[in-house]
Motif scaffolding. Structure first.
Motif, PDB file in Angstrom:
ATOM      1  N   ASN A 250      17.423  49.793  26.571  1.00  0.00           N
ATOM      2  CA  ASN A 250      17.893  49.584  25.118  1.00  0.00           C
ATOM      3  C   ASN A 250      16.896  50.651  24.070  1.00  0.00           C
ATOM      4  O   ASN A 250      15.500  50.753  24.412  1.00  0.00           O
ATOM      5  CB  ASN A 250      17.697  48.249  24.619  1.00  0.00           C
ATOM      6  CG  ASN A 250      18.134  48.039  23.369  1.00  0.00           C
ATOM      7  OD1 ASN A 250      19.178  48.528  23.029  1.00  0.00           O
ATOM      8  ND2 ASN A 250      17.621  47.169  22.458  1.00  0.00           N
ATOM      9  N   CYS A 251      17.511  51.255  23.171  1.00  0.00           N
ATOM     10  CA  CYS A 251      16.883  51.975  22.087  1.00  0.00           C
ATOM     11  C   CYS A 251      15.644  51.423  21.569  1.00  0.00           C
ATOM     12  O   CYS A 251      14.380  51.979  21.641  1.00  0.00           O
ATOM     13  CB  CYS A 251      17.669  52.491  20.844  1.00  0.00           C
ATOM     14  SG  CYS A 251      18.810  51.110  20.414  1.00  0.00           S
TER      15      CYS A 251
ATOM     16  N   GLN B 274      16.427  47.503  12.257  1.00  0.00           N
ATOM     17  CA  GLN B 274      17.184  48.441  12.855  1.00  0.00           C
ATOM     18  C   GLN B 274      18.377  49.276  11.928  1.00  0.00           C
ATOM     19  O   GLN B 274      19.090  48.513  11.445  1.00  0.00           O
ATOM     20  CB  GLN B 274      17.790  47.813  14.090  1.00  0.00           C
ATOM     21  CG  GLN B 274      16.531  47.409  14.944  1.00  0.00           C
ATOM     22  CD  GLN B 274      17.177  46.791  16.547  1.00  0.00           C
ATOM     23  OE1 GLN B 274      16.288  45.936  16.894  1.00  0.00           O
ATOM     24  NE2 GLN B 274      18.172  47.153  16.929  1.00  0.00           N
TER      25      GLN B 274
ATOM     26  N   GLY C 141      22.819  51.896  15.160  1.00  0.00           N
ATOM     27  CA  GLY C 141      22.833  51.019  16.426  1.00  0.00           C
ATOM     28  C   GLY C 141      24.104  50.245  16.741  1.00  0.00           C
ATOM     29  O   GLY C 141      24.288  50.167  17.971  1.00  0.00           O
ATOM     30  N   THR C 142      24.756  50.167  15.639  1.00  0.00           N
ATOM     31  CA  THR C 142      26.177  49.151  15.805  1.00  0.00           C
ATOM     32  C   THR C 142      26.937  50.081  16.247  1.00  0.00           C
ATOM     33  O   THR C 142      28.116  49.525  16.857  1.00  0.00           O
ATOM     34  CB  THR C 142      26.161  48.339  14.690  1.00  0.00           C
ATOM     35  OG1 THR C 142      24.810  47.636  14.385  1.00  0.00           O
ATOM     36  CG2 THR C 142      27.349  47.224  14.918  1.00  0.00           C
TER      37      THR C 142
ATOM     38  N   GLU D 235      19.707  41.361  21.583  1.00  0.00           N
ATOM     39  CA  GLU D 235      18.831  42.297  21.087  1.00  0.00           C
ATOM     40  C   GLU D 235      17.193  42.059  21.400  1.00  0.00           C
ATOM     41  O   GLU D 235      16.479  42.752  21.783  1.00  0.00           O
ATOM     42  CB  GLU D 235      19.166  42.987  19.730  1.00  0.00           C
ATOM     43  CG  GLU D 235      18.271  43.995  19.452  1.00  0.00           C
ATOM     44  CD  GLU D 235      18.791  45.433  19.801  1.00  0.00           C
ATOM     45  OE1 GLU D 235      19.859  45.425  20.671  1.00  0.00           O
ATOM     46  OE2 GLU D 235      18.239  46.558  19.670  1.00  0.00           O
TER      47      GLU D 235
ATOM     48  N   ARG E 289      18.782  43.957  11.126  1.00  0.00           N
ATOM     49  CA  ARG E 289      19.659  45.185  10.864  1.00  0.00           C
ATOM     50  C   ARG E 289      19.365  45.450   9.082  1.00  0.00           C
ATOM     51  O   ARG E 289      19.594  44.431   8.467  1.00  0.00           O
ATOM     52  CB  ARG E 289      21.151  44.837  10.999  1.00  0.00           C
ATOM     53  CG  ARG E 289      21.860  46.064  11.054  1.00  0.00           C
ATOM     54  CD  ARG E 289      21.806  46.942  12.209  1.00  0.00           C
ATOM     55  NE  ARG E 289      22.202  46.144  13.361  1.00  0.00           N
ATOM     56  CZ  ARG E 289      21.961  46.883  14.647  1.00  0.00           C
ATOM     57  NH1 ARG E 289      21.331  48.146  14.656  1.00  0.00           N
ATOM     58  NH2 ARG E 289      22.261  46.391  15.691  1.00  0.00           N
TER      59      ARG E 289
ATOM     60  N   HIS F 111      15.408  53.440  14.201  1.00  0.00           N
ATOM     61  CA  HIS F 111      14.827  52.017  14.143  1.00  0.00           C
ATOM     62  C   HIS F 111      13.359  51.976  13.900  1.00  0.00           C
ATOM     63  O   HIS F 111      12.675  53.148  14.204  1.00  0.00           O
ATOM     64  CB  HIS F 111      15.085  51.458  15.582  1.00  0.00           C
ATOM     65  CG  HIS F 111      16.455  50.991  15.906  1.00  0.00           C
ATOM     66  ND1 HIS F 111      17.435  51.211  15.074  1.00  0.00           N
ATOM     67  CD2 HIS F 111      17.069  50.924  17.153  1.00  0.00           C
ATOM     68  CE1 HIS F 111      18.596  50.945  15.543  1.00  0.00           C
ATOM     69  NE2 HIS F 111      18.270  50.688  16.754  1.00  0.00           N
TER      70      HIS F 111
HETATM   71  C1  2RA Z   1      21.653  48.284  18.148  1.00  0.00           C
HETATM   72  N1  2RA Z   1      20.122  48.576  20.073  1.00  0.00           N
HETATM   73  O1  2RA Z   1      20.848  48.942  17.599  1.00  0.00           O
HETATM   74  C2  2RA Z   1      21.376  48.246  20.040  1.00  0.00           C
HETATM   75  C3  2RA Z   1      22.357  48.921  20.624  1.00  0.00           C
HETATM   76  N2  2RA Z   1      22.547  50.376  20.156  1.00  0.00           N
HETATM   77  O2  2RA Z   1      22.494  47.778  17.881  1.00  0.00           O
END
Ligand code: 2RA
Length: 329
Positions: free
Chosen positions: A125-126, A153, A157-158, A202, A227, A234
């Motif tokens: 995962n990132c 984040q 990412g979404t 996540e 988020r 991120h």
């Molecule tokens: C996000 N790491 O940032 C998750 C999926 N890319 O939503």
């Protein structure tokens, strides 16, 4: 090298094409693959038009490598079909990450564990990749005991819909909602879906993936994923307790000497990582290094990286580069 890109029309797919071109990956034939709805679309790679094809056609073409950025269900169904045809799959989804028979790879850390027998390889995962790369050199020397991470984040990412929601709200325009709430001028403590234990998927990725990548179950991670309305990458505030004490200048040197990491850390010149400047770069940027004065052997750090590049596309391409360089495909 015949290479297939599954999910070529998505956000990560577009970045993947840029990274493949920038790094001059040795491609003899490129198969751009997407859902049936996108078959026939034209995409450009190295100035040449490529027509999008479907998954069945791509499997039959037997590419040496297939890089997936098409979601977990597509990976679960199609990665085994490519593998059975002799293709080595590098998958960006969460589908295979915690499968005990599959490797979870950040090349700078554990690419050496790969063999030709690995036909489905998981890209972490990132938010995991940037954190674990920064912690890797410190864990090797000081041995982590506990990590507490809070993430900030990017909407990227979404996906496209979330970026569009942010831009619409900034412009005062009504549009489709990717989130339950407005993201403009807001912070949403909800990335992915909630699990039984009250954490989001996540947060549990951040809690579970590092132990597999570092091959060490002796440390634990507690995460809060948030988020925020940024587009460039991120950011993570990490508090890490080690079993052993550390020297801050040695921490700085260890990070500086780790491939893929750039230290940006000087309060006197207001120097620290920020997503606005990490955007479209491959490095993991680390700063705000300081001892946690409330408990021994504990360090605070700030980690920023472009979640679409090192967090996804570049890490996957680096795995592919390793496979080619070591004749594993
Ligand atoms: C996000 N790491 O940032 C998750 C999926 N890319 O939503």
């Amino acid at each position: 090298m015949k290479i297939a890109l599954i999910g070529a029309t998505g956000m990560v797919g577009a970045v993947m094409l840029r990274v493949l071109e920038e790094r001059n990956f040795p491609i003899s034939e490129l198969l751009l693959v997407a859902s049936e709805a996108s078959v026939g679309k034209q995409l450009t790679f190295k100035g040449k038009p490529h027509t999008v094809i479907g998954l069945k056609t791509a499997v039959e073409a037997k590419p040496e490598i297939a890089i997936f950025s098409a979601g977990g269900s597509t990976s679960l169904e199609w990665a085994p079909k490519f593998a059975e045809a002799g293709t080595t799959v590098i998958d960006n989804s969460s589908a295979w990450r915690m499968d005990p028979t599959k490797k979870l790879v950040v090349p700078e850390i554990n690419a050496s564990s790969l063999t030709a027998a690995d036909k489905i390889i998981a890209n972490p995962n990132c938010s995991t990749i940037q954190m674990v790369l920064a912690l890797f050199p410190l864990h090797k020397k000081y041995k982590m005991k506990r990590v507490v991470v809070s993430t900030y984040q990017s909407v990227s990412g979404t996906g496209v819909k979330a970026v569009q929601q942010m831009e619409n709200e900034m412009a005062g325009v009504k549009g489709e909602m990717a989130y339950h709430y407005p993201i403009h001028r807001n912070a949403i403590p909800h990335c992915d879906v909630f699990e039984e234990n009250g954490y989001t998927k996540e947060e549990m990725k951040l809690a579970r993936e590092p132990q597999k990548i570092l091959d060490d179950r002796t440390f634990s991670v507690s995460a809060t994923a948030v988020r925020i309305p940024t587009a460039g990458g991120h950011s993570e505030s990490v508090n890490v307790e080690f079993l052993n004490d550390f020297d801050l200048s040695d921490v700085r040197k260890l990070l500086h000497d780790t491939p893929g990491i750039t230290v940006q850390d000087n309060p006197d010149t207001n120097t620290y990582p920020m997503p606005l400047y990490a955007n479209d770069k491959d490095e993991v940027f680390v700063g705000r290094l300081r001892r946690d004065e409330t408990q021994p052997n504990t360090l605070n750090m700030w980690i920023v990286s472009d979640n679409l590049r090192k967090g996804a596309a570049t890490n996957a391409v680096q795995i592919a580069e390793y496979l080619v360089a070591h004749k594993l495909v």
